[in-house]
Write an enzyme that holds these catalytic residues in place. Structure first.
Site, mmCIF file in Angstrom:
data_model
loop_
_atom_site.group_PDB
_atom_site.id
_atom_site.type_symbol
_atom_site.label_atom_id
_atom_site.label_comp_id
_atom_site.label_asym_id
_atom_site.label_seq_id
_atom_site.Cartn_x
_atom_site.Cartn_y
_atom_site.Cartn_z
ATOM 1 N N ASN A 49 0.829 -1.208 0.000
ATOM 2 C CA ASN A 49 0.000 0.000 0.000
ATOM 3 C C ASN A 49 0.861 1.255 0.000
ATOM 4 O O ASN A 49 0.608 2.218 -0.735
ATOM 5 C CB ASN A 49 -0.898 0.027 1.242
ATOM 6 C CG ASN A 49 -2.077 -0.924 1.149
ATOM 7 O OD1 ASN A 49 -2.385 -1.442 0.078
ATOM 8 N ND2 ASN A 49 -2.731 -1.149 2.265
ATOM 9 N N ARG A 408 -4.841 1.936 -13.615
ATOM 10 C CA ARG A 408 -3.499 2.116 -13.067
ATOM 11 C C ARG A 408 -2.820 0.804 -12.699
ATOM 12 O O ARG A 408 -3.395 -0.031 -12.008
ATOM 13 C CB ARG A 408 -3.556 3.042 -11.846
ATOM 14 C CG ARG A 408 -2.191 3.399 -11.277
ATOM 15 C CD ARG A 408 -2.315 4.425 -10.182
ATOM 16 N NE ARG A 408 -2.682 5.726 -10.738
ATOM 17 C CZ ARG A 408 -3.482 6.595 -10.127
ATOM 18 N NH1 ARG A 408 -4.023 6.278 -8.976
ATOM 19 N NH2 ARG A 408 -3.757 7.756 -10.677
ATOM 20 N N HIS A 438 -14.906 3.134 -15.594
ATOM 21 C CA HIS A 438 -14.751 2.335 -14.377
ATOM 22 C C HIS A 438 -15.997 1.490 -14.103
ATOM 23 O O HIS A 438 -16.022 0.691 -13.176
ATOM 24 C CB HIS A 438 -14.482 3.291 -13.198
ATOM 25 C CG HIS A 438 -14.064 2.627 -11.940
ATOM 26 N ND1 HIS A 438 -14.851 2.625 -10.799
ATOM 27 C CD2 HIS A 438 -12.951 1.921 -11.618
ATOM 28 C CE1 HIS A 438 -14.225 1.969 -9.841
ATOM 29 N NE2 HIS A 438 -13.074 1.531 -10.300
ATOM 30 N N HIS A 595 -14.949 -4.018 -0.839
ATOM 31 C CA HIS A 595 -14.878 -3.308 -2.117
ATOM 32 C C HIS A 595 -16.246 -2.896 -2.656
ATOM 33 O O HIS A 595 -16.333 -2.081 -3.582
ATOM 34 C CB HIS A 595 -14.158 -4.210 -3.142
ATOM 35 C CG HIS A 595 -13.748 -3.513 -4.391
ATOM 36 N ND1 HIS A 595 -14.388 -3.705 -5.596
ATOM 37 C CD2 HIS A 595 -12.761 -2.625 -4.631
ATOM 38 C CE1 HIS A 595 -13.809 -2.963 -6.525
ATOM 39 N NE2 HIS A 595 -12.822 -2.296 -5.969
#
Length: 710
Positions: A49, A408, A438, A595
């Site tokens: 992270n 990304r 997205h 998520h």
């Protein structure tokens, strides 16, 4: 809306809030109630992270400073000020990471017969002999030592690679020394198993220590004065001018190569590195003092993820969970028949991702299917969905795939898939200029007995069969006519810039998703002002949109009860009298990565539920193609409300946002323990027995709120 809600003091800085999230992950690594190898995973995740945080977020702030950008963020902090706070916080975080590794993990691993050699000096004669032989046989042929002198310039040090820097001196010329470096090859395993001192132990050493021990062999006729590992982070944020990029695919390929040349954002150096060597690295890499991290242990702790997978230590980790079949679905029956019967709600990873894979696979083979259209953001390395799309095109079906090239760190992977799909005969598009696509949507057009029908899958997560085992996400399979019409409109918009005159059910960003969210919040606010019950429950990854937060503050002041389940960034301040006393924020950090995005509004008893791909962030609402979809089937709505109620009852993995911006776990003394992820696992496998207390706890607290029995 009153300006009082938009004052900078009412917001937290986005980057510092993200660092609080990494601290929450780190707290799981430090939780001794968890199995040891599970704790290793969490420490590895904090390191991964932090790498991405530096390459993207810190790099972006650095770019702002270089450009002279001084506009403050929503919390009133200018870029330079943010960097100062980030540096202090990240140095503290790294300190806690390595104290956890050295003081907690290494002794605990030894007690459990896993020995990680701290330094090569600790090797026994037998082990040292093995290591030296391994070096000459497997490592030495791969290495390329590079010296720096008047004829050889300082080499390119690649982003995220582990390197060993050395000071060397010609044995004939005492006094003068040169800098040399060698990259630790990532084509070889970093963790090397070596003979143990006793039969019970598993002993390993890291590759960089093997190289460091034998570095003299790389510089014959030279004296090696010192040698130490180091590692750098570079600016990896792609800056693509799409207006000038005639071929987006080629431009992204070019930018990917430039990542290796980006500005150095962070230098990790071994704690006891020779100051002369560090001075050379600092100068040649152009690194400021505050960007240097002196590491008291092995650099790049992500290797712990591999350690956690070592065989023979099952007692030190949780048993692997197998996603369960979706209740009510029949694997022997045609999936389109089942969708026609009723909407199907999916809850991953508790339920298997197979229905989504089957949806595309059966569509590819079904002679009655005319067209398949799908958006792809991140997919797995050997994706069955990609294979089915290619097969569908080869079977003569119309296949349109939007591959988001700007996902990304998945850019290279997506470029490969795009080329492969085009070769198979698919029509591949790359989305709208200036926007990332997205959204997660698949449309199948099929000729049924009663005419053309559109079948749609909508989700909160990616079409990735591997991460679907690790991320919690929701999905919906439906053949609702209004949603089918909207799905067609979405793809027409993506492929031809054709926006329909109206939408039936789907809410699309950047067109009007922000407005819909604000209207939903305002409606609850108005109901509260009228003295009616008013509630908002929202689950997402991040919350940092100023207008949304201001609307929530206003709703709170009007008396709306607001419960937020936010995994990561939260720029909202909760529980402040006169501002947000009715807002409660929790973050759940567990075995699975939370998520899914779910949005619930009480709506005077009508209870609206939406799910989608967007967080409450400016980039999602203004700069991406996102889709929010309603859950209207009563059985599906009841299931979603149950999911929310279990997460709101979680008192094991939930971290509660405090007034000072920190997060604390709930005091569990005397309470029935509810671990939401564990609960969903047991529920999915049908282990209702033994869950009675937790179920009572969930119903007792949240049934009146969510009307679960209706």
């Amino acid at each position: 809306m009153s300006n009082q809600f938009e004052q900078p003091e009412n917001y937290r800085n986005r980057e510092l809030s993200w660092l609080e999230f990494d601290y929450r992950v780190l707290s799981e690594a430090r939780d001794k109630s968890l199995p040891l190898f599970e704790r290793l995973k969490f420490l590895s995740i904090t390191a991964s992270n932090l790498d991405e945080f530096f390459m993207i977020r810190v790099a972006s702030l650095k770019d702002m400073v270089h450009a002279g950008y001084t506009k403050p963020d929503i919390a009133g902090m200018k870029p330079q000020e943010q960097l100062k706070h980030i540096s202090k916080k990240t140095h503290e975080l790294v300190g806690v990471q390595y104290s956890t590794y050295n003081r907690s993990f290494l002794p605990a691993l030894r007690q459990n017969h896993m020995v990680i050699i701290d330094q090569f000096e600790d090797l026994s004669p037998k082990q040292a002999e093995f290591v030296d032989e391994y070096f000459m046989r497997d490592v030495y042929p791969v290495l390329t030592p590079m010296a720096v002198d008047s004829s050889r310039p300082f080499p390119l040090i690649r982003n995220k690679t582990l390197n060993i820097g050395a000071l060397i001196r010609d044995e004939q010329q005492k006094g003068e020394y040169d800098f040399a470096t060698v990259q630790v090859p990532n084509v070889l395993p970093r963790i090397v198993m070596i003979p143990s001192e006793n039969d019970e132990d598993t002993t390993v050493i890291l590759l960089e220590q093997i190289i460091e021990k034998n570095i003299q062999k790389l510089f014959l006729n030279y004296e090696v004065i010192c040698a130490h590992p180091y590692r750098i982070m570079r600016n990896a944020d792609l800056s693509i001018d799409e207006e000038d990029a005639a071929d987006l695919l080629k431009e992204i390929q070019r930018q990917l190569k430039m990542r290796q040349w980006g500005e150095v954002i962070r230098l990790e150096a071994e704690e006891n590195m020779d100051r002369r060597l560090l001075k050379i690295l600092k100068k040649e890499l152009d690194v400021a003092e505050e960007a240097i991290y002196r590491i008291g242990g092995p650099l790049d702790l992500t290797f712990l993820m591999k350690v956690s997978g070592f065989e023979g230590f099952d007692h030190l980790r949780y048993s692997k969970y197998t996603p369960q079949p979706v209740k009510g679905m029949n694997t022997e029956e045609d999936i389109f028949t089942q969708i026609r019967r009723k909407d199907i709600l999916l809850h991953h990873p508790y339920q298997t991702f197979t229905p989504v894979i089957e949806f595309v696979r059966q569509a590819a083979k079904d002679p009655d299917v005319l067209a398949i259209k799908q958006t792809l953001y991140r997919v797995s390395g050997n994706s069955p969905i990609i294979a089915s799309l290619a097969a569908a095109a080869e079977n003569g079906k119309q296949v349109t795939v939007l591959v988001e090239l700007k996902a990304r760190f998945d850019e290279e992977n997506n470029i490969l898939w795009a080329k492969m799909l085009e070769k198979a005969g698919c029509h591949v598009i790359y989305g709208l200029r200036g926007l990332k696509t997205h959204s997660k949507i698949t449309l199948v057009v099929r000729r049924d007995e009663d005419g053309i029908r559109r079948y749609v899958h909508l989700g909160t997560g990616n079409y990735n069969d591997q991460t679907a085992k690790l991320y919690t996400d929701m999905g919906l399979l439906t053949c609702s006519k209004p949603i089918g019409e909207d799905a067609t409109a979405v793809f027409n918009m993506l492929s031809g810039y054709s926006e329909p005159p109206y939408w039936n059910k789907l809410v699309v960003a950047p067109i009007w998703l922000r407005d819909r969210f604000l209207k939903l919040i305002d409606r609850e606010t108005e109901h509260a002002r009228q003295g009616k019950p008013a509630r908002i429950i929202a689950k997402m990854n991040s919350l940092c949109d100023k207008k949304i937060i201001a609307a929530l503050y206003e709703a709170s002041c009007a008396g709306v009860e607001i419960q937020l389940i936010i995994r990561g960034i939260c720029c909202l301040k909760a529980g402040i009298p006169g501002l947000s006393e009715n807002i409660h924020v929790r973050s759940i950090v567990g075995n699975f990565l939370e998520h899914s995005r779910i949005f619930y509004c009480y709506n005077d008893g009508w209870e609206d539920i939406y799910m989608g791909s967007a967080d409450w962030m400016p980039r999602n609402l203004d700069k991406r193609v996102e889709i929010m979809f309603p859950v209207e089937d009563e059985e599906c709505k009841k299931a979603v409300k149950h999911i929310l109620s279990v997460q709101l009852a979680d008192n094991v993995k939930a971290h509660i946002l405090q007034l000072d911006g920190s997060y604390s776990k709930i005091d569990k003394r005397g309470k029935v323990l509810v671990n939401s992820q564990e609960y969903f696992c047991k529920e999915a496998v049908g282990e209702a027995k033994g869950m009675e207390e937790e179920s009572v706890q969930i119903r007792r607290v949240f049934e009146p709120l969510l009307h679960v029995d209706e």
